[in-house]
Design an enzyme around this catalytic site. Sequence first.
Site, short mmCIF file in Angstrom:
data_model
loop_
_atom_site.label_atom_id
_atom_site.label_comp_id
_atom_site.label_asym_id
_atom_site.label_seq_id
_atom_site.Cartn_x
_atom_site.Cartn_y
_atom_site.Cartn_z
N CYS A 4 1.81 -7.83 -10.31
CA CYS A 4 0.78 -7.63 -9.29
C CYS A 4 1.37 -8.03 -7.93
CB CYS A 4 -0.46 -8.46 -9.61
SG CYS A 4 -1.65 -8.51 -8.26
N CYS A 7 -0.38 -11.06 -6.33
CA CYS A 7 -0.01 -12.32 -7.01
C CYS A 7 1.39 -12.76 -6.59
CB CYS A 7 -0.08 -12.17 -8.53
SG CYS A 7 -1.75 -12.26 -9.20
N ASP A 30 -2.96 -6.51 7.06
CA ASP A 30 -2.64 -5.33 6.25
C ASP A 30 -1.38 -4.67 6.82
OD1 ASP A 30 -4.58 -3.35 4.26
OD2 ASP A 30 -2.77 -2.51 5.16
N HIS A 46 -6.30 -14.10 -9.97
CA HIS A 46 -6.18 -12.65 -10.22
C HIS A 46 -7.47 -12.12 -10.87
CE1 HIS A 46 -4.11 -8.79 -10.87
NE2 HIS A 46 -4.89 -8.75 -11.95
N ASN A 87 -12.86 -2.12 -1.60
CA ASN A 87 -12.71 -0.85 -2.28
C ASN A 87 -12.77 -1.05 -3.78
OD1 ASN A 87 -12.42 0.90 -0.05
ND2 ASN A 87 -10.26 0.34 0.17
N HIS A 96 -6.18 -6.09 -7.54
CA HIS A 96 -6.39 -7.55 -7.40
C HIS A 96 -7.44 -7.65 -6.29
CE1 HIS A 96 -4.54 -11.83 -6.94
NE2 HIS A 96 -5.63 -11.76 -6.16
N HIS A 98 -9.71 -7.89 -3.28
CA HIS A 98 -9.41 -8.30 -1.90
C HIS A 98 -10.46 -7.73 -0.97
CE1 HIS A 98 -7.29 -4.55 -2.79
NE2 HIS A 98 -7.52 -4.22 -1.52
N HIS A 100 -11.26 -6.46 2.94
CA HIS A 100 -10.69 -6.00 4.21
C HIS A 100 -11.60 -6.46 5.34
CE1 HIS A 100 -8.04 -2.73 2.41
NE2 HIS A 100 -8.90 -2.89 1.42
#
Length: 110
Positions: A4, A7, A30, A46, A87, A96, A98, A100
């Site tokens: 990942c 990770c 990003d 994770h 998303n 994983h 996250h 934004h």
Amino acid sequence: MDDCIFCRIIKKEIPKEFIYESDNLVVFPDINPSADIHFLIIPKKHIKGIGDLTDSDGLLLSEVYKTVDKLVTDNNLNDKLYRVMVNGGKAQHVPHLHFHLLGGNWKKFV
Ligand code: 5GP
Ligand code: ZN
């Protein structure tokens, strides 16, 4: 998770400058920004996606949004446009969980 990318960044196997780090999450820009400000807020644990959250992740989610609020203040976004996005499904490219944070002028769809 060994394969990942997030990770590996969290474990510092891939060098990355963090904007913020706590015991539970990291924040970095990003690599392909969709707005003037585009940060990723990433839990260290994770968790694959929204569907994998459990009740025990409540405090983690609270910390995510408190961190968003700090980033908003630090980057003077309160009087500008900002959005927080997650998303899922085929729109999610890194499996994983996250968040934004997008702020300022919007360039393209995430
Ligand atoms: P997703 O489509 O999964 O919601 O978003 C993944 C995001 O991670 C994308 O916006 C992509 O640009 C970003 N990303 C993927 N790999 C890296 C990386 O190695 N470093 C950074 N900083 N961002 C990444
Ligand atoms: Zn991971």
